[in-house]
Design a protein around this motif. Structure first.
Motif, PDB file in Angstrom:
ATOM      1  N   GLU A  89       0.821  -1.209   0.000  1.00  0.00           N
ATOM      2  CA  GLU A  89       0.000   0.000   0.000  1.00  0.00           C
ATOM      3  C   GLU A  89       0.858   1.263   0.000  1.00  0.00           C
ATOM      4  OE1 GLU A  89      -3.538   2.194  -0.053  1.00  0.00           O
ATOM      5  OE2 GLU A  89      -3.142   0.058  -0.404  1.00  0.00           O
ATOM      6  N   GLN A  90       2.007   1.217   0.684  1.00  0.00           N
ATOM      7  CA  GLN A  90       2.826   2.414   0.813  1.00  0.00           C
ATOM      8  C   GLN A  90       3.591   2.760  -0.462  1.00  0.00           C
ATOM      9  OE1 GLN A  90       4.789   3.275   4.612  1.00  0.00           O
ATOM     10  NE2 GLN A  90       4.021   1.324   5.382  1.00  0.00           N
ATOM     11  N   SER A  91       3.694   1.826  -1.396  1.00  0.00           N
ATOM     12  CA  SER A  91       4.417   2.112  -2.636  1.00  0.00           C
ATOM     13  C   SER A  91       3.491   2.195  -3.852  1.00  0.00           C
ATOM     14  CB  SER A  91       5.480   1.039  -2.884  1.00  0.00           C
ATOM     15  OG  SER A  91       4.888  -0.227  -3.119  1.00  0.00           O
ATOM     16  N   ARG A  92       2.202   2.079  -3.638  1.00  0.00           N
ATOM     17  CA  ARG A  92       1.285   2.015  -4.790  1.00  0.00           C
ATOM     18  C   ARG A  92       1.212   3.333  -5.560  1.00  0.00           C
ATOM     19  NH1 ARG A  92      -3.677   4.329  -3.922  1.00  0.00           N
ATOM     20  NH2 ARG A  92      -4.154   4.950  -1.785  1.00  0.00           N
ATOM     21  N   HIS A  93       1.591   4.458  -4.914  1.00  0.00           N
ATOM     22  CA  HIS A  93       1.549   5.757  -5.595  1.00  0.00           C
ATOM     23  C   HIS A  93       2.745   5.954  -6.514  1.00  0.00           C
ATOM     24  CE1 HIS A  93       4.200   6.327  -2.168  1.00  0.00           C
ATOM     25  NE2 HIS A  93       4.722   7.344  -2.802  1.00  0.00           N
ATOM     26  N   MET A  94       3.692   5.009  -6.531  1.00  0.00           N
ATOM     27  CA  MET A  94       4.895   5.130  -7.352  1.00  0.00           C
ATOM     28  C   MET A  94       4.708   4.387  -8.671  1.00  0.00           C
ATOM     29  SD  MET A  94       7.713   4.418  -4.342  1.00  0.00           S
ATOM     30  CE  MET A  94       9.050   5.287  -5.173  1.00  0.00           C
ATOM     31  N   GLU A  95       5.499   4.778  -9.654  1.00  0.00           N
ATOM     32  CA  GLU A  95       5.565   4.022 -10.915  1.00  0.00           C
ATOM     33  C   GLU A  95       6.398   2.787 -10.645  1.00  0.00           C
ATOM     34  OE1 GLU A  95       4.132   3.859 -14.717  1.00  0.00           O
ATOM     35  OE2 GLU A  95       4.114   5.757 -13.625  1.00  0.00           O
ATOM     36  N   ARG A  96       5.880   1.576 -10.943  1.00  0.00           N
ATOM     37  CA  ARG A  96       6.574   0.345 -10.564  1.00  0.00           C
ATOM     38  C   ARG A  96       6.662  -0.620 -11.749  1.00  0.00           C
ATOM     39  NH1 ARG A  96       3.116  -1.066  -5.159  1.00  0.00           N
ATOM     40  NH2 ARG A  96       1.604  -1.430  -6.824  1.00  0.00           N
ATOM     41  N   ARG A  97       7.789  -1.364 -11.799  1.00  0.00           N
ATOM     42  CA  ARG A  97       7.971  -2.457 -12.754  1.00  0.00           C
ATOM     43  C   ARG A  97       8.419  -3.688 -11.977  1.00  0.00           C
ATOM     44  NH1 ARG A  97       5.835   0.995 -14.943  1.00  0.00           N
ATOM     45  NH2 ARG A  97       6.193   1.957 -16.983  1.00  0.00           N
ATOM     46  N   HIS A  98       7.648  -4.758 -12.079  1.00  0.00           N
ATOM     47  CA  HIS A  98       7.911  -5.955 -11.277  1.00  0.00           C
ATOM     48  C   HIS A  98       9.254  -6.584 -11.640  1.00  0.00           C
ATOM     49  CE1 HIS A  98       7.481 -10.255 -10.084  1.00  0.00           C
ATOM     50  NE2 HIS A  98       6.968  -9.681  -9.016  1.00  0.00           N
ATOM     51  N   LEU A  99      10.004  -6.960 -10.595  1.00  0.00           N
ATOM     52  CA  LEU A  99      11.313  -7.575 -10.804  1.00  0.00           C
ATOM     53  C   LEU A  99      11.330  -9.050 -10.423  1.00  0.00           C
ATOM     54  CD1 LEU A  99      13.806  -4.864  -9.466  1.00  0.00           C
ATOM     55  CD2 LEU A  99      13.419  -5.521 -11.849  1.00  0.00           C
ATOM     56  N   THR A 100      10.897  -9.357  -9.203  1.00  0.00           N
ATOM     57  CA  THR A 100      11.012 -10.748  -8.753  1.00  0.00           C
ATOM     58  C   THR A 100      10.078 -10.983  -7.580  1.00  0.00           C
ATOM     59  OG1 THR A 100      12.584 -12.484  -8.091  1.00  0.00           O
ATOM     60  CG2 THR A 100      12.875 -10.297  -7.091  1.00  0.00           C
ATOM     61  N   ARG A 101       9.861 -12.244  -7.267  1.00  0.00           N
ATOM     62  CA  ARG A 101       9.038 -12.650  -6.122  1.00  0.00           C
ATOM     63  C   ARG A 101       9.883 -13.566  -5.260  1.00  0.00           C
ATOM     64  NH1 ARG A 101       3.855 -16.042  -5.205  1.00  0.00           N
ATOM     65  NH2 ARG A 101       2.565 -14.595  -3.996  1.00  0.00           N
ATOM     66  N   GLU A 102       9.968 -13.259  -3.975  1.00  0.00           N
ATOM     67  CA  GLU A 102      10.832 -14.022  -3.081  1.00  0.00           C
ATOM     68  C   GLU A 102      10.091 -14.378  -1.802  1.00  0.00           C
ATOM     69  OE1 GLU A 102      13.897 -15.410  -2.946  1.00  0.00           O
ATOM     70  OE2 GLU A 102      14.046 -15.062  -5.100  1.00  0.00           O
ATOM     71  N   GLU A 103      10.505 -15.502  -1.207  1.00  0.00           N
ATOM     72  CA  GLU A 103       9.866 -15.985   0.012  1.00  0.00           C
ATOM     73  C   GLU A 103      10.642 -15.550   1.251  1.00  0.00           C
ATOM     74  OE1 GLU A 103       8.264 -20.179   2.021  1.00  0.00           O
ATOM     75  OE2 GLU A 103       9.738 -20.205   0.390  1.00  0.00           O
ATOM     76  N   MET A 104       9.915 -15.036   2.238  1.00  0.00           N
ATOM     77  CA  MET A 104      10.486 -14.782   3.553  1.00  0.00           C
ATOM     78  C   MET A 104      10.373 -16.071   4.359  1.00  0.00           C
ATOM     79  SD  MET A 104      11.708 -11.682   4.104  1.00  0.00           S
ATOM     80  CE  MET A 104      11.504 -11.188   5.812  1.00  0.00           C
ATOM     81  N   VAL A 105      11.494 -16.512   4.911  1.00  0.00           N
ATOM     82  CA  VAL A 105      11.522 -17.778   5.644  1.00  0.00           C
ATOM     83  C   VAL A 105      12.071 -17.566   7.045  1.00  0.00           C
ATOM     84  CG1 VAL A 105      11.789 -19.157   3.536  1.00  0.00           C
ATOM     85  CG2 VAL A 105      13.830 -18.343   4.764  1.00  0.00           C
ATOM     86  N   VAL A 106      11.823 -18.529   7.909  1.00  0.00           N
ATOM     87  CA  VAL A 106      12.396 -18.539   9.253  1.00  0.00           C
ATOM     88  C   VAL A 106      13.838 -19.018   9.135  1.00  0.00           C
ATOM     89  CG1 VAL A 106      12.189 -19.460  11.591  1.00  0.00           C
ATOM     90  CG2 VAL A 106      10.127 -19.066  10.213  1.00  0.00           C
ATOM     91  N   CYS A 107      14.757 -18.261   9.704  1.00  0.00           N
ATOM     92  CA  CYS A 107      16.182 -18.609   9.641  1.00  0.00           C
ATOM     93  C   CYS A 107      16.635 -19.091  11.016  1.00  0.00           C
ATOM     94  CB  CYS A 107      16.999 -17.393   9.215  1.00  0.00           C
ATOM     95  SG  CYS A 107      18.784 -17.667   9.216  1.00  0.00           S
ATOM     96  N   VAL A 108      17.132 -20.341  11.062  1.00  0.00           N
ATOM     97  CA  VAL A 108      17.554 -20.956  12.324  1.00  0.00           C
ATOM     98  C   VAL A 108      18.906 -21.644  12.129  1.00  0.00           C
ATOM     99  CG1 VAL A 108      15.168 -21.347  13.047  1.00  0.00           C
ATOM    100  CG2 VAL A 108      16.384 -23.132  11.795  1.00  0.00           C
ATOM    101  N   PRO A 109      19.645 -21.882  13.234  1.00  0.00           N
ATOM    102  CA  PRO A 109      20.871 -22.666  13.100  1.00  0.00           C
ATOM    103  C   PRO A 109      20.536 -24.120  12.797  1.00  0.00           C
ATOM    104  CG  PRO A 109      20.412 -22.207  15.408  1.00  0.00           C
ATOM    105  CD  PRO A 109      19.410 -21.413  14.612  1.00  0.00           C
ATOM    106  N   ARG A 110      21.454 -24.831  12.189  1.00  0.00           N
ATOM    107  CA  ARG A 110      21.193 -26.212  11.782  1.00  0.00           C
ATOM    108  C   ARG A 110      20.876 -27.114  12.972  1.00  0.00           C
ATOM    109  NH1 ARG A 110      21.237 -28.489   7.112  1.00  0.00           N
ATOM    110  NH2 ARG A 110      22.080 -26.623   6.133  1.00  0.00           N
ATOM    111  N   SER A 111      21.326 -26.727  14.176  1.00  0.00           N
ATOM    112  CA  SER A 111      21.071 -27.532  15.369  1.00  0.00           C
ATOM    113  C   SER A 111      19.688 -27.288  15.975  1.00  0.00           C
ATOM    114  CB  SER A 111      22.129 -27.218  16.431  1.00  0.00           C
ATOM    115  OG  SER A 111      22.106 -25.822  16.756  1.00  0.00           O
ATOM    116  N   HIS A 112      18.961 -26.306  15.475  1.00  0.00           N
ATOM    117  CA  HIS A 112      17.658 -25.950  16.041  1.00  0.00           C
ATOM    118  C   HIS A 112      16.612 -26.995  15.657  1.00  0.00           C
ATOM    119  CE1 HIS A 112      14.089 -23.534  16.991  1.00  0.00           C
ATOM    120  NE2 HIS A 112      14.891 -22.710  17.653  1.00  0.00           N
ATOM    121  N   SER A 113      15.624 -27.177  16.540  1.00  0.00           N
ATOM    122  CA  SER A 113      14.575 -28.169  16.264  1.00  0.00           C
ATOM    123  C   SER A 113      13.774 -27.831  15.012  1.00  0.00           C
ATOM    124  CB  SER A 113      13.638 -28.286  17.465  1.00  0.00           C
ATOM    125  OG  SER A 113      13.005 -27.043  17.731  1.00  0.00           O
ATOM    126  N   PHE A 114      13.658 -26.540  14.668  1.00  0.00           N
ATOM    127  CA  PHE A 114      12.918 -26.151  13.464  1.00  0.00           C
ATOM    128  C   PHE A 114      13.637 -26.597  12.192  1.00  0.00           C
ATOM    129  CE2 PHE A 114      10.771 -22.143  15.483  1.00  0.00           C
ATOM    130  CZ  PHE A 114      10.018 -22.972  16.303  1.00  0.00           C
TER     131      PHE A 114
END
Length: 295
Positions: free
Chosen positions: A154-179
């Motif tokens: 919503e905060q950028s909709r007033h700007m002229e925009r050209r789509h570049l890419t779509r990326e996923e936000m993920v949970v980042c944990v150490p390899r030893s973590h249960s997740f």
């Protein structure tokens, strides 16, 4: 119809208004104060309006002056854009592109695109600024940057925009973590962990804050840092977890795990709506769109 002013007169008027004084305007314009005063007096006479309230030590715009100031600034900006466009037609401008990139993207996504563009256009100078997404939007709006990478929201909709890419936000944990052995993590599980977050003004932090508002769950913020290497070090040592774009997590000691409802961000190249793009800026936009597969 003969106009009662020209661009030079308007520039003097705008400078006096912006600097709130004839002396300051004269210094900036490198002319005598008497010349500035005479220019304003002639403008007021021709318009048959009083543009400034003159006090003993300061001046201020009258309502009529405020109205002219808005129109004059727009005319001067259009004149400068026209001048640049005409100079470019003669090849007198090598070109510069000032582009803003959020921190998480600058180091992990854009180097191939920037280097490829520079190889194809060696005469164009690239100035790259890294900052938070909202700070970049303000810099674009204020003319400090020509282009910037923004999140489609919503905060950028007033700007002229050209789509570049779509990326996923993920949970980042150490390899030893249960997740680390999981394929999905719920928001409630995420918020039960100590978190390492960027400061406000970065899309990384806005993502977590928005998730907190949607779920009604409070974040346990153990560390705040805008430095990606430091954040990774804290996560590796087990002092907290965080979120990153998936590509940023790509190293042996860290694991990226999707949220139970995968979180995708659409990223676009943006500029002020209706703004004139120089040949250099247009070339960068065209190159970025044509080569967005490298992102």
């Amino acid at each position: 119809m003969a106009l009662p002013f020209d661009l030079r007169t308007l520039r003097v008027f705008v400078t006096v208004a912006d600097r709130a004084g004839f002396s300051a305007a004269a210094r900036e314009l490198h002319v005598a104060q008497s010349a500035v005063s005479q220019t304003i007096a002639n403008l007021e006479r021709h318009l048959e309006l009083t543009l400034f309230h003159r006090h003993e030590r300061r001046i201020a715009l009258t309502p009529e002056g405020q109205a002219l100031h808005a129109h004059a600034r727009e005319l001067l900006e259009r004149a400068e854009a026209t001048h640049l466009a005409m100079r470019e037609l003669h090849g007198l401008v090598k070109g510069e592109v000032r582009i803003g990139i959020p921190s998480m993207l600058g180091s992990y996504y854009f180097p191939p695109l920037l280097m490829g563009f520079k190889a194809q256009h060696p005469g164009i100078r690239l100035t790259v600024v890294e900052a938070g997404a909202r700070r970049l939007q303000a810099m674009i709006a204020g003319g400090e940057l020509d282009l910037g990478v923004v999140i489609n929201d919503e905060q950028s909709r007033h700007m002229e925009r050209r789509h570049l890419t779509r990326e996923e936000m993920v949970v980042c944990v150490p390899r030893s973590h249960s997740f680390a052995q999981r394929s999905r993590v719920s928001a409630s599980e995420f918020f039960q962990e100590p978190l390492v977050l960027f400061q406000e003004g970065y899309f990384h932090r806005e993502f977590v804050d928005a998730l907190s508002r949607r779920t009604g769950l409070a974040a346990d913020i153990a560390f705040q840092s805008n430095l990606i290497p430091l954040t990774k070090a804290i996560v590796r040592q087990g002092f907290g977890i965080t979120t990153f774009l998936r590509r940023v997590v790509d190293e042996p000691e860290l694991v990226g795990v999707s949220f139970d409802t995968p979180a995708w961000l659409d990223l676009s190249l943006a500029w002020v709506q209706g703004a004139y793009l120089s040949r250099a800026e247009s070339a960068f936009v065209e190159y970025a769109i044509a080569h967005r597969d490298v992102l």
